[in-house]
Design a protein around this motif. Structure first.
Motif, PDB file in Angstrom:
ATOM      1  N   SER A  20      29.999  40.512  35.425  1.00 51.01           N
ATOM      2  CA  SER A  20      30.483  40.940  36.759  1.00 51.01           C
ATOM      3  C   SER A  20      30.051  40.191  37.855  1.00 51.01           C
ATOM      4  O   SER A  20      28.851  39.397  37.720  1.00 51.01           O
ATOM      5  CB  SER A  20      29.846  42.570  37.044  1.00 51.01           C
ATOM      6  N   LYS A  21      30.669  40.037  38.990  1.00 50.53           N
ATOM      7  CA  LYS A  21      30.518  39.763  40.342  1.00 50.53           C
ATOM      8  C   LYS A  21      29.943  40.718  41.332  1.00 50.53           C
ATOM      9  O   LYS A  21      30.802  41.386  41.882  1.00 50.53           O
ATOM     10  CB  LYS A  21      31.657  39.096  40.758  1.00 50.53           C
ATOM     11  N   ASN A  22      28.751  41.055  41.340  1.00 48.38           N
ATOM     12  CA  ASN A  22      28.352  42.050  42.354  1.00 48.38           C
ATOM     13  C   ASN A  22      28.091  41.434  43.716  1.00 48.38           C
ATOM     14  O   ASN A  22      26.860  40.787  43.738  1.00 48.38           O
ATOM     15  CB  ASN A  22      27.004  42.757  41.618  1.00 48.38           C
ATOM     16  N   ARG A  23      28.877  41.605  44.535  1.00 49.13           N
ATOM     17  CA  ARG A  23      28.624  41.230  45.918  1.00 49.13           C
ATOM     18  C   ARG A  23      27.853  41.793  47.039  1.00 49.13           C
ATOM     19  O   ARG A  23      27.437  41.376  47.823  1.00 49.13           O
ATOM     20  CB  ARG A  23      30.045  41.203  46.718  1.00 49.13           C
ATOM     21  N   LYS A  24      27.323  42.914  46.478  1.00 49.59           N
ATOM     22  CA  LYS A  24      26.036  43.702  47.142  1.00 49.59           C
ATOM     23  C   LYS A  24      24.750  43.253  46.667  1.00 49.59           C
ATOM     24  O   LYS A  24      23.841  42.926  47.731  1.00 49.59           O
ATOM     25  CB  LYS A  24      26.142  45.318  46.774  1.00 49.59           C
ATOM     26  N   THR A  25      24.399  42.988  45.279  1.00 54.26           N
ATOM     27  CA  THR A  25      23.160  42.567  44.917  1.00 54.26           C
ATOM     28  C   THR A  25      23.073  41.144  44.374  1.00 54.26           C
ATOM     29  O   THR A  25      21.992  40.717  44.229  1.00 54.26           O
ATOM     30  CB  THR A  25      22.703  43.386  43.787  1.00 54.26           C
ATOM     31  N   PHE A  26      24.132  40.456  44.171  1.00 52.03           N
ATOM     32  CA  PHE A  26      24.208  39.087  43.623  1.00 52.03           C
ATOM     33  C   PHE A  26      23.439  38.853  42.265  1.00 52.03           C
ATOM     34  O   PHE A  26      22.852  38.247  41.773  1.00 52.03           O
ATOM     35  CB  PHE A  26      23.454  38.072  44.693  1.00 52.03           C
ATOM     36  N   LYS A  27      23.582  40.166  41.790  1.00 49.64           N
ATOM     37  CA  LYS A  27      23.292  40.226  40.163  1.00 49.64           C
ATOM     38  C   LYS A  27      24.440  40.352  39.391  1.00 49.64           C
ATOM     39  O   LYS A  27      25.614  40.711  39.881  1.00 49.64           O
ATOM     40  CB  LYS A  27      22.272  41.344  39.990  1.00 49.64           C
ATOM     41  N   SER A  28      24.501  40.132  38.077  1.00 54.08           N
ATOM     42  CA  SER A  28      25.318  40.313  37.306  1.00 54.08           C
ATOM     43  C   SER A  28      25.237  41.535  36.063  1.00 54.08           C
ATOM     44  O   SER A  28      24.296  41.154  35.456  1.00 54.08           O
ATOM     45  CB  SER A  28      25.608  38.850  36.462  1.00 54.08           C
ATOM     46  N   GLN A  29      26.084  42.289  35.960  1.00 59.21           N
ATOM     47  CA  GLN A  29      26.011  43.178  34.957  1.00 59.21           C
ATOM     48  C   GLN A  29      26.857  42.586  33.785  1.00 59.21           C
ATOM     49  O   GLN A  29      27.848  42.044  34.021  1.00 59.21           O
ATOM     50  CB  GLN A  29      26.654  44.416  35.259  1.00 59.21           C
ATOM     51  N   ILE A  30      26.455  42.641  32.589  1.00 60.98           N
ATOM     52  CA  ILE A  30      26.715  42.261  31.265  1.00 60.98           C
ATOM     53  C   ILE A  30      27.562  43.690  30.622  1.00 60.98           C
ATOM     54  O   ILE A  30      26.645  44.386  30.306  1.00 60.98           O
ATOM     55  CB  ILE A  30      25.893  41.643  30.399  1.00 60.98           C
ATOM     56  N   TYR A  31      28.800  43.398  30.245  1.00 57.91           N
ATOM     57  CA  TYR A  31      29.433  44.530  29.631  1.00 57.91           C
ATOM     58  C   TYR A  31      29.860  43.932  28.217  1.00 57.91           C
ATOM     59  O   TYR A  31      30.438  42.668  28.235  1.00 57.91           O
ATOM     60  CB  TYR A  31      30.613  44.850  30.305  1.00 57.91           C
ATOM     61  N   SER A  32      30.152  44.717  26.988  1.00 58.41           N
ATOM     62  CA  SER A  32      30.717  44.119  25.836  1.00 58.41           C
ATOM     63  C   SER A  32      31.707  45.280  25.298  1.00 58.41           C
ATOM     64  O   SER A  32      31.391  46.481  25.692  1.00 58.41           O
ATOM     65  CB  SER A  32      29.641  43.866  24.916  1.00 58.41           C
ATOM     66  N   PHE A  33      32.783  45.055  24.924  1.00 60.31           N
ATOM     67  CA  PHE A  33      33.755  45.717  24.286  1.00 60.31           C
ATOM     68  C   PHE A  33      34.529  45.076  23.163  1.00 60.31           C
ATOM     69  O   PHE A  33      34.505  43.868  23.143  1.00 60.31           O
ATOM     70  CB  PHE A  33      34.672  46.102  25.356  1.00 60.31           C
ATOM     71  N   PRO A  34      35.128  45.822  22.316  1.00 64.49           N
ATOM     72  CA  PRO A  34      35.615  44.924  21.112  1.00 64.49           C
ATOM     73  C   PRO A  34      36.974  44.192  21.385  1.00 64.49           C
ATOM     74  O   PRO A  34      37.525  44.569  22.459  1.00 64.49           O
ATOM     75  CB  PRO A  34      36.209  46.390  20.353  1.00 64.49           C
ATOM     76  N   LYS A  35      37.202  43.168  20.769  1.00 60.59           N
ATOM     77  CA  LYS A  35      38.441  42.488  20.748  1.00 60.59           C
ATOM     78  C   LYS A  35      39.709  43.268  20.471  1.00 60.59           C
ATOM     79  O   LYS A  35      40.459  42.657  19.755  1.00 60.59           O
ATOM     80  CB  LYS A  35      38.515  41.077  20.349  1.00 60.59           C
ATOM     81  N   VAL A  36      39.804  44.496  20.411  1.00 62.39           N
ATOM     82  CA  VAL A  36      40.772  45.258  20.003  1.00 62.39           C
ATOM     83  C   VAL A  36      41.496  45.924  21.325  1.00 62.39           C
ATOM     84  O   VAL A  36      40.826  46.613  22.189  1.00 62.39           O
ATOM     85  CB  VAL A  36      40.441  46.396  18.978  1.00 62.39           C
ATOM     86  N   ALA A  37      42.812  45.961  21.288  1.00 62.51           N
ATOM     87  CA  ALA A  37      43.604  46.833  22.411  1.00 62.51           C
ATOM     88  C   ALA A  37      43.249  48.207  22.474  1.00 62.51           C
ATOM     89  O   ALA A  37      42.887  48.765  21.394  1.00 62.51           O
ATOM     90  CB  ALA A  37      45.039  46.674  22.233  1.00 62.51           C
ATOM     91  N   GLY A  38      42.861  48.698  23.547  1.00 60.24           N
ATOM     92  CA  GLY A  38      42.350  50.307  23.674  1.00 60.24           C
ATOM     93  C   GLY A  38      41.873  50.333  25.147  1.00 60.24           C
ATOM     94  O   GLY A  38      41.880  49.710  26.085  1.00 60.24           O
TER      95      GLY A  38
END
Length: 140
Positions: A20-38
């Motif tokens: 992520s691009k967090n414009r409030k904290t200048f930290k980055s959240q990392i997300y993961s999800f499958p390479k499958v539509a849904g």
């Protein structure tokens, strides 16, 4: 000052990893999800203190290396290495930060050539053409 923005995405095995691009904290959240539509509800797997807005990501399975680019509010550009990304897992991220001595530019894409060599590209800035950079990390 939105905290819900993202443009850095990399493929790691059967998953997509989003930074992520967090414009409030200048930290980055990392997300993961499958390479499958849904439809998915994403929750951060980890938050890293990049002190920048992350704009690009790439992953090398061979080197187990995730790389990122980002910039801060002063326009400084940064390059990050997250070594042993899969091996260490989200709880033990090893991140190094490097200043990219390029101004004015906003790096928007990165491609790993090998563990020390990369291609970076910038978007057009203030009537200047986009640029392509060959970036090498010194072994020192």
């Amino acid at each position: 000052k939105n905290e819900y923005d993202a443009e850095a995405l990399a493929v790691v095995g059967d998953e997509l990893i989003l930074f992520s691009k967090n414009r409030k904290t200048f930290k980055s959240q990392i997300y993961s999800f499958p390479k499958v539509a849904g439809d998915y509800v994403l929750t951060p797997r980890k938050v890293i203190d990049t002190q920048a807005l992350i704009t690009a990501a790439d992953y090398s399975e061979k080197d187990d290396l995730m790389v990122l680019t980002g910039y801060n509010s002063s326009g400084e550009q940064f390059f990050y290495t997250l070594t042993n990304f899969v091996k260490n897992g989200f709880e033990k991220i090893e991140m190094k930060k490097y200043l990219i001595p390029i101004k004015p530019a906003q790096i928007e894409a990165i491609k790993i050539i090998n563990a020390n060599e990369f291609w970076l590209s910038s978007e057009s800035e203030e009537k200047k053409n986009p640029r392509l950079f060959h970036f090498i990390l010194s072994e020192e």
